[in-house]
Design a protein around this motif. Structure first.
Motif: not given
Length: 319
Positions: A115-119, A129-133
């Motif tokens: 999930m975090t890779e595209p962010l 930040e990506a993990l939080d989103r």
């Protein structure tokens, strides 16, 4: 009136195989407005999923877009270079909830990594930040945020499907394509996923294309319904008009094949024969070999889409 979020005009996508050219998506046109759900229904093999992948600008090889236009928020995407589609269009403007969640998730990476890779790649976010989103969107679809640390094999079928829905929403696209998101799930989980999609549509004002062969599911969620047969849309309109006043014989037969809870139906209808070979489709109306009302003109000339009521169109010589 505001511009449609998605405009498709005369779209053609063919598979160029050793046996011949398969006309999987053949001259399709429709529009999708903001906050609207278009249900796309038809038999297996009619081109529904092929249309979905074509709208993403990634038809499955050996498929190629041969003609037509796809505009997302007014921007033409047909003909854009692959690197532009990848960086600016897919998942940013249009995303897809794939059929079969297990096949869409990589078994060797955690949910959080996927999930975090595209962010990180598209939005330039930090890992934190990506993990939080990602956790926020897992909560949005009714999952525990701690699932970011798990692997796909640790989740049930319904949980994996919710993860895939969260991944499709993560980049906040304008259009989401749901390709049979309830396939292979039991009826209880199916109902949960449908209720989730309805809630997300309301909360996020989602514009969605919901692909299925189950018309009873479309009745739950769709504002408009398009009926597809042999690579073409044969009827499209407001969902109530399609269900209560179906105009095309194919739509009538499909609806007559569904059991009704509150109506006395002596026996369910069926459609004789099988869908045509799209390498060499029938001349004229493609449904005529299976249609009980076929006339001579049906065998010779292809019917044009006609407006039979406000926002209700069908392609049939009977009309």
């Amino acid at each position: 009136m505001s511009r449609p979020v998605l405009e498709v005009k005369n779209l053609k996508m063919y598979y160029f195989t050793n046996k011949g050219v398969v006309k999987a998506v053949d001259d399709i046109s429709f529009t999708l407005n903001k906050g609207e759900v278009l249900g796309l229904a038809g038999e297996s093999g009619c081109g529904k999923s092929s249309l979905g992948f074509t709208l993403l600008g990634m038809p499955t090889p050996p498929g190629k877009i041969v003609d037509g236009s796809i505009k997302i928020e007014g921007r033409e995407i047909v003909g854009l270079p692959e690197d532009v589609l990848r960086k600016e269009i897919r998942w940013q403007k249009i995303s897809m909830i794939f059929q079969g969640a297990m096949n869409a998730l990589n078994p060797v990476y955690t949910i959080g990594y996927q999930m975090t890779e595209p962010l990180i790649y598209h939005k330039g976010m930090s890992q934190e930040e990506a993990l939080d989103r990602a956790q926020k969107y897992l909560e949005l679809v009714g999952l525990d945020p701690e699932i970011v640390y798990r692997y796909p094999h640790e989740l049930s079928g319904g949980m994996k499907q919710r993860v895939v829905i969260a991944m499709a929403l993560l980049m906040e696209p304008s259009v989401v394509i749901a390709d049979e998101p309830t396939t292979a799930l039991d009826v209880i989980v199916q109902a949960q996923i449908i209720n989730l999609m309805k809630r997300l549509k309301k909360e996020l004002n989602l514009s969605m294309i919901f692909i299925t062969h189950d018309l009873s599911i479309l009745a739950e969620i769709s504002d408009k319904v398009a009926i597809m047969y042999a690579g073409k849309i044969v009827e499209i309109g407001d969902s109530e008009k399609i269900y209560y006043e179906p105009a095309h014989p194919y739509t009538q037969k499909l609806l007559a094949a569904i059991p009704r809870l509150h109506e006395d139906v002596e026996r369910l209808e069926f459609i004789p024969g099988q869908p045509p070979n799209l390498i060499n489709p029938p001349k004229g109306c493609r449904f005529h070999p299976r249609c009980p009302y076929a006339m001579d003109v049906c065998r010779e000339q292809e019917p044009e889409m006609k407006e039979i009521d406000k926002d209700h169109y069908a392609a049939c010589w009977l009309l």
